[in-house]
Motif scaffolding. Structure first.
Motif, PDB file in Angstrom:
ATOM      1  N   ASN A 432       0.840  -1.198   0.000  1.00 18.50           N
ATOM      2  CA  ASN A 432       0.000   0.000   0.000  1.00 18.50           C
ATOM      3  C   ASN A 432       0.883   1.259   0.000  1.00 18.50           C
ATOM      4  N   THR A 434       0.105   4.109  -1.229  1.00 20.54           N
ATOM      5  CA  THR A 434      -0.723   5.280  -0.930  1.00 20.54           C
ATOM      6  C   THR A 434      -0.718   5.559   0.567  1.00 20.54           C
ATOM      7  N   GLU A 435      -0.876   4.501   1.369  1.00 19.23           N
ATOM      8  CA  GLU A 435      -0.858   4.658   2.827  1.00 19.23           C
ATOM      9  C   GLU A 435       0.535   5.060   3.312  1.00 19.23           C
ATOM     10  N   LYS A 436       1.554   4.438   2.743  1.00 28.99           N
ATOM     11  CA  LYS A 436       2.930   4.697   3.174  1.00 28.99           C
ATOM     12  C   LYS A 436       3.313   6.156   2.975  1.00 28.99           C
ATOM     13  N   ALA A 438       1.136   8.812   2.429  1.00 33.45           N
ATOM     14  CA  ALA A 438      -0.052   9.671   2.505  1.00 33.45           C
ATOM     15  C   ALA A 438       0.303  11.094   2.932  1.00 33.45           C
ATOM     16  N   GLN A 461       7.123   7.257  11.197  1.00 36.11           N
ATOM     17  CA  GLN A 461       6.511   5.942  10.996  1.00 36.11           C
ATOM     18  C   GLN A 461       7.255   4.859  11.760  1.00 36.11           C
TER      19      GLN A 461
END
Length: 691
Positions: A432, A434-436, A438, A461
């Motif tokens: 993902n 997109t999540e990483k 964002a 993160q």
């Protein structure tokens, strides 16, 4: 220069003419002409590396690779070494550069665009070179003042080494002196935990800082430190030279606490409470405060300590080192790990920017390459081979008399571990992105600002991982070029670089070539799950002793045979050291035997007509001989003469020559295929065998 035989000369001429009129896309077409062209090319490559004047039973490496160094000389090419994996890396880098410079297309994701922005900002870094030094100084100013820049006005009483290094780690994930790391728990890989461990040392292992043979690399490093101080911070050359010497001496002093490779397996992480570590190291090392500042939170859970002797040495070194030197070192490590000063050479800047983009966006690039070059066919080839290798090893564990040294209950546990073992291609198709990313917004103008944003996001993160379920192991660019066994997951990662066609595999190549290369590499990683490191992890990837006492004792006795065998080898006049750490040699030996057994089973299952393509045109070797030649040529290499002592000193792997000679001289099936008489160099009476 190599003088090739007449046949090879004509083949190369033909291939050159063909290549001039054949595009990359056309090479993937399934036509008789292209198939024959590719098979002839493979023949030419294999024969060009060989020295057929050498008796294969005397030195199979020289027989298979005797001409390689003359065709690919490291010193003449001005590179540290030449080898297959460097060739694969160059091929992948060309694809990465092409992909990063492609015009936008419908397949491009928002994350792809961000990666391209980053690359473009790196290329433009030359345009903004006038502000580079100011930006590096501003970076330092976020955390304090650097003595080499402040001179006599620097105030020692205002400097706290722990608060400074922890603050930098919190903000940008760059750790100096001591590292607070969040990663998978050794004992329970479903959760994350805290590790206290040494900083990353730029030169690598202890031997690079203390051995006489590696002094030249310390000298080069010293020069690089001086250049960095001058180019990045504008320090006067005389002061930069003096400061560089102080920084290197300090780093050498710190490195004295590192473990040697011989100590490695005995240096397992120790589980302690923060209070226990406080008692052990306070007041010089305030572990509670180090964790609090680095992660932004207090912790009550137990934590792991790596390498107790490093922390003990660190305390001694800090007590005897001037604060000015410690401060200079911490701030220097900040700019060292940030961004290089731009170069004025456009082509060199492109290479620098590809390397930098890989450093920060390795997963994105692997995914982009996988999508752009449609590598599904090779992925299926590897998956099929993986299943064949697992089945072959499972059969051996169930019934092979050669593994009777392992007690039956332990063999059952080994079978369970093998069945649970997974293989994954590092294409990140399900990742993902997109999540990483964002919260990441990059632009194409300011490289240093892009790096700041990326590092801040990564550090945040990493901190947040402590209270989240563990995710798959992430080593970034480390997993982009060579296969890796991930013991903490009981898994194997295969890099996208290996999916590139025509280096190792092609539909038109004999299976002997594919099994001799890809299968032996995959088999090597599979055996790592059962070597002297892998046997310490169970089927779930957790650290656990699951071997019975008798089987472990037998393992150690057999490992001793490898220790003595490889300790007898001499490379470029240098005697290899006897070491109990034999995991790579065990994996080399087990991997080739496993790959050959799987190939033989496939070979024997084929009807006669399907074996017609198991040889190559004008190459007068049987299919099984071709298997062994292909295996040997994985390890054809040339190392710059000035680097050979370094290779012996720091590389966990033995030189390529012995990765061929060692495993094949232990393998009866090899001697049988090449009719090597008993007692010959490649068929000694005493053989070392584990798997």
């Amino acid at each position: 220069m190599v003088v090739l035989n007449i046949f090879l000369f004509h083949v190369y001429c033909a291939l050159y003419m063909a290549a001039a009129s054949t595009t990359e896309d056309e090479l993937h077409q399934d036509t008789p002409y292209i198939r024959e062209l590719l098979r002839q090319a493979k023949t030419a490559e294999i024969e060009s590396f060989m020295d057929k004047e050498v008796n294969p039973c005397t030195d199979f490496y020289a027989f298979s690779c005797g001409n390689y160094a003359r065709i690919n000389p490291a010193s003449a090419l001005g590179v540290p070494s030449t080898e297959l994996f460097k060739t694969l890396a160059k091929g992948l880098d060309r694809k990465i550069l092409k992909t990063l410079q492609m015009a936008p297309d419908p397949q491009e994701t928002p994350e792809d665009k961000q990666v391209k922005f980053f690359f473009e900002s790196c290329l433009r870094n030359v345009e903004r070179s006038s502000t580079y030094t100011e930006k590096m100084k501003a970076l330092i100013a976020e955390f304090g003042t650097m003595p080499v820049l402040e001179g006599s006005s620097w105030k020692e009483e205002d400097f706290d080494w722990l608060e400074t290094t922890a603050g930098i780690a919190h903000q940008y994930g760059i750790s100096s002196l001591l590292k607070v790391q969040v990663n998978k728990d050794y004992a329970n890989n479903l959760r994350n935990c805290i590790y206290i461990e040494p900083q990353r040392f730029p030169l690598g292992p202890l031997s690079m800082y203390v051995d006489k043979a590696t002094a030249i690399y310390r000298q080069n490093y010293l020069f690089n430190i001086q250049q960095k101080l001058q180019r990045s911070l504008g320090v006067d050359s005389k002061l930069a030279k003096q400061t560089a010497r102080e920084l290197l001496d300090f780093e050498v002093d710190l490195a004295q606490g590192l473990s040697t490779s011989r100590q490695g397996l005995q240096n397992s992480p120790e589980l302690l409470t923060v209070a226990e570590m406080q008692k052990r190291y306070a007041p010089t090392l305030d572990i509670d405060q180090l964790i609090f500042v680095s992660l932004g939170q207090r912790v009550s859970d137990q934590i792991y300590e790596f390498n107790k002797q490093y922390q003990e040495n660190l305390i001694k070194v800090l007590k005897r080192t001037p604060k000015r030197t410690v401060a200079n070192y911490i701030f220097f490590r900040l700019i060292w790990d940030f961004v290089e000063a731009p170069t004025e050479e456009p082509e060199r800047q492109k290479k620098v920017c590809v390397t930098l983009t890989k450093k920060f966006f390795a997963k994105n690039l692997d995914n982009m390459i996988y999508r752009h070059y449609n590598s599904e066919k090779s992925s299926k080839e590897i998956e099929n081979m993986w299943q064949q290798l697992k089945y072959t090893f499972s059969e051996a564990l169930r019934s092979s008399p050669s593994l009777d040294w392992i007690e039956r209950p332990t063999r059952q546990l080994a079978i369970a571990k093998l069945e649970a073992m997974t293989l994954e291609i590092n294409h990140y198709a399900d990742y993902n992105f997109t999540e990483k990313f964002a919260d990441l917004t990059l632009q194409s103008l300011d490289l240093i600002e892009n790096v700041r944003r990326f590092r801040r996001l990564g550090a945040r993160q990493k901190r947040e991982m402590l209270h989240k379920p563990a995710k798959p192991f992430d080593a970034g660019s480390q997993l982009s070029y060579s296969p890796s066994a991930i013991l903490l997951e009981n898994s194997m990662k295969i890099p996208v670089a290996l999916l590139q066609p025509f280096y190792l595999w092609s539909d038109v190549y004999p299976k002997a070539v594919v099994f001799g290369t890809l299968a032996s590499l995959i088999g090597h990683e599979l055996i790592h799950g059962f070597d002297d490191s892998g046997k310490e992890f169970d089927a779930k990837g957790n650290s656990k002793d699951w071997w019975d006492e008798r089987s472990s004792s037998n393992f150690l006795k057999r490992r001793e045979c490898f220790t003595k065998q490889y300790g007898r080898y001499v490379y470029d006049g240098i005697q290899l050291k006897e070491s109990t750490a034999q995991s790579e040699n065990i994996a080399d030996n087990g991997g080739i035997q496993l790959a050959y057994t799987a190939y033989r089973k496939w070979y024997e299952s084929q009807v006669e007509k399907d074996l017609a393509k198991e040889t190559l045109p004008n190459l007068r070797y049987t299919a099984k001989q071709l298997f062994f030649i292909s295996f040997a040529q994985i390890w054809c290499n040339d190392v710059h003469p000035k680097l050979r002592a370094l290779q012996v000193s720091i590389d966990q792997h033995v030189p390529g020559k012995f990765r061929v000679i060692g495993p094949l001289s232990n393998f009866d099936e090899f001697s049988k295929e090449f009719n090597c008489p008993a007692g010959s160099a490649m068929n000694p009476s005493e053989k070392c065998i584990l798997y």
